[in-house]
Write a protein that holds these residues in place. Structure first.
Motif, PDB file in Angstrom:
ATOM      1  N   PHE A 197       0.853  -1.192   0.000  1.00  0.00           N
ATOM      2  CA  PHE A 197       0.000   0.000   0.000  1.00  0.00           C
ATOM      3  C   PHE A 197       0.889   1.242   0.000  1.00  0.00           C
ATOM      4  N   LYS A 198       0.677   2.122  -0.964  1.00  0.00           N
ATOM      5  CA  LYS A 198       1.465   3.348  -1.023  1.00  0.00           C
ATOM      6  C   LYS A 198       0.926   4.380  -0.035  1.00  0.00           C
ATOM      7  N   ASN A 199       1.854   5.216   0.460  1.00  0.00           N
ATOM      8  CA  ASN A 199       1.401   6.314   1.318  1.00  0.00           C
ATOM      9  C   ASN A 199       0.541   7.281   0.504  1.00  0.00           C
ATOM     10  N   GLY A 200      -0.276   8.077   1.197  1.00  0.00           N
ATOM     11  CA  GLY A 200      -1.143   9.026   0.519  1.00  0.00           C
ATOM     12  C   GLY A 200      -0.355  10.090  -0.217  1.00  0.00           C
ATOM     13  N   THR A 201      -1.027  10.821  -1.090  1.00  0.00           N
ATOM     14  CA  THR A 201      -0.336  11.845  -1.881  1.00  0.00           C
ATOM     15  C   THR A 201       0.199  12.976  -1.008  1.00  0.00           C
ATOM     16  N   ASP A 202      -0.275  13.081   0.237  1.00  0.00           N
ATOM     17  CA  ASP A 202       0.271  14.083   1.147  1.00  0.00           C
ATOM     18  C   ASP A 202       1.596  13.635   1.750  1.00  0.00           C
ATOM     19  N   GLY A 203       1.994  12.403   1.513  1.00  0.00           N
ATOM     20  CA  GLY A 203       3.247  11.889   2.047  1.00  0.00           C
ATOM     21  C   GLY A 203       3.109  11.189   3.380  1.00  0.00           C
ATOM     22  N   SER A 259       4.755  17.383  -0.248  1.00  0.00           N
ATOM     23  CA  SER A 259       5.797  18.146   0.436  1.00  0.00           C
ATOM     24  C   SER A 259       7.198  17.690   0.073  1.00  0.00           C
ATOM     25  N   GLY A 260       7.324  16.638  -0.735  1.00  0.00           N
ATOM     26  CA  GLY A 260       8.646  16.193  -1.173  1.00  0.00           C
ATOM     27  C   GLY A 260       8.914  14.732  -0.860  1.00  0.00           C
ATOM     28  N   PRO A 261      10.179  14.322  -0.959  1.00  0.00           N
ATOM     29  CA  PRO A 261      10.549  12.918  -0.751  1.00  0.00           C
ATOM     30  C   PRO A 261      10.344  12.463   0.690  1.00  0.00           C
ATOM     31  N   ASN A 262      10.250  11.144   0.870  1.00  0.00           N
ATOM     32  CA  ASN A 262      10.178  10.589   2.227  1.00  0.00           C
ATOM     33  C   ASN A 262      10.981   9.297   2.344  1.00  0.00           C
ATOM     34  N   TYR A 263      12.125   9.234   1.640  1.00  0.00           N
ATOM     35  CA  TYR A 263      12.965   8.040   1.707  1.00  0.00           C
ATOM     36  C   TYR A 263      14.167   8.203   2.633  1.00  0.00           C
ATOM     37  N   ASP A 264      14.405   9.403   3.154  1.00  0.00           N
ATOM     38  CA  ASP A 264      15.569   9.652   4.000  1.00  0.00           C
ATOM     39  C   ASP A 264      15.408   8.948   5.344  1.00  0.00           C
ATOM     40  N   ARG A 265      16.492   8.895   6.110  1.00  0.00           N
ATOM     41  CA  ARG A 265      16.489   8.155   7.372  1.00  0.00           C
ATOM     42  C   ARG A 265      15.397   8.633   8.330  1.00  0.00           C
ATOM     43  N   ALA A 266      15.254   9.953   8.440  1.00  0.00           N
ATOM     44  CA  ALA A 266      14.255  10.487   9.374  1.00  0.00           C
ATOM     45  C   ALA A 266      12.841  10.107   8.940  1.00  0.00           C
ATOM     46  N   SER A 267      12.570  10.170   7.634  1.00  0.00           N
ATOM     47  CA  SER A 267      11.236   9.823   7.130  1.00  0.00           C
ATOM     48  C   SER A 267      10.950   8.342   7.317  1.00  0.00           C
ATOM     49  N   PRO A 293      -2.610 -11.120   5.507  1.00  0.00           N
ATOM     50  CA  PRO A 293      -1.591 -10.686   6.463  1.00  0.00           C
ATOM     51  C   PRO A 293      -0.308 -10.208   5.797  1.00  0.00           C
ATOM     52  N   ASP A 294      -0.195 -10.395   4.490  1.00  0.00           N
ATOM     53  CA  ASP A 294       1.070 -10.139   3.789  1.00  0.00           C
ATOM     54  C   ASP A 294       1.054  -8.781   3.092  1.00  0.00           C
ATOM     55  N   THR A 295       0.883  -7.727   3.888  1.00  0.00           N
ATOM     56  CA  THR A 295       0.878  -6.380   3.340  1.00  0.00           C
ATOM     57  C   THR A 295       2.088  -5.609   3.865  1.00  0.00           C
ATOM     58  N   HIS A 296       2.399  -4.524   3.194  1.00  0.00           N
ATOM     59  CA  HIS A 296       3.495  -3.668   3.657  1.00  0.00           C
ATOM     60  C   HIS A 296       3.317  -2.265   3.108  1.00  0.00           C
ATOM     61  N   LEU A 297       4.100  -1.345   3.620  1.00  0.00           N
ATOM     62  CA  LEU A 297       4.041   0.057   3.241  1.00  0.00           C
ATOM     63  C   LEU A 297       4.989   0.326   2.072  1.00  0.00           C
ATOM     64  N   VAL A 298       4.548   1.179   1.154  1.00  0.00           N
ATOM     65  CA  VAL A 298       5.413   1.666   0.077  1.00  0.00           C
ATOM     66  C   VAL A 298       5.505   3.183   0.205  1.00  0.00           C
ATOM     67  N   LEU A 299       6.710   3.686   0.453  1.00  0.00           N
ATOM     68  CA  LEU A 299       6.941   5.128   0.536  1.00  0.00           C
ATOM     69  C   LEU A 299       7.222   5.668  -0.860  1.00  0.00           C
ATOM     70  N   ARG A 300       6.417   6.645  -1.304  1.00  0.00           N
ATOM     71  CA  ARG A 300       6.584   7.183  -2.649  1.00  0.00           C
ATOM     72  C   ARG A 300       6.696   8.702  -2.658  1.00  0.00           C
ATOM     73  N   GLY A 301       6.896   9.298  -1.458  1.00  0.00           N
ATOM     74  CA  GLY A 301       6.940  10.741  -1.363  1.00  0.00           C
ATOM     75  C   GLY A 301       5.552  11.336  -1.402  1.00  0.00           C
ATOM     76  N   CYS A 316      11.408   4.514  -5.682  1.00  0.00           N
ATOM     77  CA  CYS A 316      12.481   5.464  -6.006  1.00  0.00           C
ATOM     78  C   CYS A 316      12.057   6.503  -7.040  1.00  0.00           C
ATOM     79  N   SER A 317      10.852   6.378  -7.580  1.00  0.00           N
ATOM     80  CA  SER A 317      10.378   7.338  -8.571  1.00  0.00           C
ATOM     81  C   SER A 317       9.358   8.272  -7.922  1.00  0.00           C
ATOM     82  N   HIS A 318       8.429   8.797  -8.707  1.00  0.00           N
ATOM     83  CA  HIS A 318       7.387   9.713  -8.244  1.00  0.00           C
ATOM     84  C   HIS A 318       7.993  10.862  -7.427  1.00  0.00           C
ATOM     85  N   ALA A 319       7.377  11.211  -6.314  1.00  0.00           N
ATOM     86  CA  ALA A 319       7.865  12.365  -5.568  1.00  0.00           C
ATOM     87  C   ALA A 319       9.229  12.124  -4.935  1.00  0.00           C
ATOM     88  N   ASN A 320       9.608  10.875  -4.731  1.00  0.00           N
ATOM     89  CA  ASN A 320      10.921  10.598  -4.143  1.00  0.00           C
ATOM     90  C   ASN A 320      12.072  10.956  -5.076  1.00  0.00           C
TER      91      ASN A 320
END
Length: 362
Positions: free
Chosen positions: A192-198, A245-253, A234-242, A274-278
């Motif tokens: 599941f990708k994060n929302g467009t708000d990041g 407000s910008g990217p969200n792949y850095d350590r803090a995010s 039960p086999d779901t996970h998060l997908v960070l796509r930014g 690694c694409s889209h807002a990231n």
């Protein structure tokens, strides 16, 4: 007739959905283009391998890579052939999954993908599009590749669900109850990708919902409206796509996302798109994102289970038209194959070096 209905203006009554063509049922198309017992067993093993990565039983990185969307069968199969060869070579450190996206979400209007408009001319020959999409996925399976796609239209999902090793639910549909219900009945891992708000709250809600059983409206394999009962996934996970407000792949995010998952009692399993807002929608920045996330993984962040990349035979993108370049995306811009191969080889070598160093210490 109900008085309130009969009193409606004639212009309102004139607006109707026109049935222009019946599609085959999912069972009919599956009989026409069957999944052999050999390939069925292969799909089962591929799903189990992906589950093992999600559960931490397999230390390899899960890499979902391929065109933003498939529009040309020939170039898609050439790409898949390249990826299959590389997958075999890097199999000890990465599990490469072919991105076979045949549906594309549109903010307003535009080409909706191979399953909708396979002739790229607005004729919307969906019957042919569904058959062609299934044929391509079957051929990718024959090459030995796990197949991934984004499921956008729940009615279309049944035409491919037996072929898929991994599925994405997009940023705009993660909040949809219908897609959460659908995911709860899928037999493969779902990202599941994060929302467009990041933010990740919507995705957390989606994963919690998909983990539960649902009884919901749907269509059975014969094409009839039905009440569907799903067991929960039960086999779901998060997908960070930014996000906006910008990217969200850095350590803090990533740490913030991990904390959000843990707060909701959800396993800390994170893939980075690694694409889209990231990448700020610049496909050539994907290797920089990939390297940053890989370094986090090498530094010990085991919650980072994989990455997603938009890649085609040649970099960039192009509009639909009469003189299109071979192997170039017609939707989002992609990284070219040469750069993709170089990036994945280098990443696998870094993973192998760490694995060898760990063995030496042990």
């Amino acid at each position: 007739m109900n008085a309130s209905v009969s009193a409606l203006p004639a212009t309102h009554n004139a607006v109707k959905t026109v049935l222009s063509q019946r599609l085959p049922s999912t069972s009919q198309l599956k009989q026409q283009l069957p999944l052999s017992d050999t390939l069925s067993a292969r799909v089962h093993d591929q799903r189990q391998a992906i589950r093992a990565i999600l559960n931490g039983d397999d230390s390899r990185l899960l890499i979902v890579v391929g065109p933003c969307s498939i529009h040309d069968p020939q170039s898609a199969l050439e790409y898949a052939s390249n990826l299959a060869a590389l997958s075999h070579e890097l199999r000890d450190d990465m599990l490469l999954v072919m991105r076979a996206y045949v549906e594309k979400p549109r903010t307003t209007v535009g080409w909706k993908g191979l399953a909708y408009d396979p002739h790229l001319d607005g004729t919307d020959d969906m019957a042919h599009g569904l058959a062609l999409s299934r044929e391509l996925m079957l051929e990718m399976l024959r090459m030995g590749l796990p197949v991934a796609t984004e499921l956008l239209q729940p009615i279309a999902a049944g035409y491919f669900d037996d072929l898929l090793g991994w599925v994405a639910i997009g940023a705009r549909t993660t909040e949809s109850q219908i897609h959460r219900e659908m995911a709860s009945g899928l037999g493969m891992p779902v990202g599941f990708k994060n929302g467009t708000d990041g933010g990740v709250a919507i995705a957390c809600d989606a994963m919690r919902s998909a983990a539960h059983s649902h009884r919901h409206f749907g269509v059975d394999e014969q094409g009839h409206p039905a009440i569907l009962l799903t067991p929960g996934n039960p086999d779901t996970h998060l997908v960070l796509r930014g996000g906006h407000s910008g990217p969200n792949y850095d350590r803090a995010s990533v740490a913030k996302a991990r904390a959000g998952l843990e707060k909701n009692g959800i396993p800390s399993r994170v893939m980075v798109d690694c694409s889209h807002a990231n990448s700020s929608k610049d496909p050539l920045r994907q290797p920089a994102v990939f390297d940053d996330v890989l370094q986090q993984r090498l530094a010990g962040d085991d919650s980072l289970i994989g990455m997603m990349l938009e890649s085609h035979l040649f970099e960039g993108c192009q509009p639909l038209g009469p003189n299109m370049r071979y192997g170039v995306s017609v939707t989002d811009g992609c990284l070219g194959w040469d750069a993709t191969e170089r990036m994945l080889r280098t990443g696998a070598a870094r993973l192998q070096a760490q694995r060898n160093a760990t063995k030496a210490i042990a």
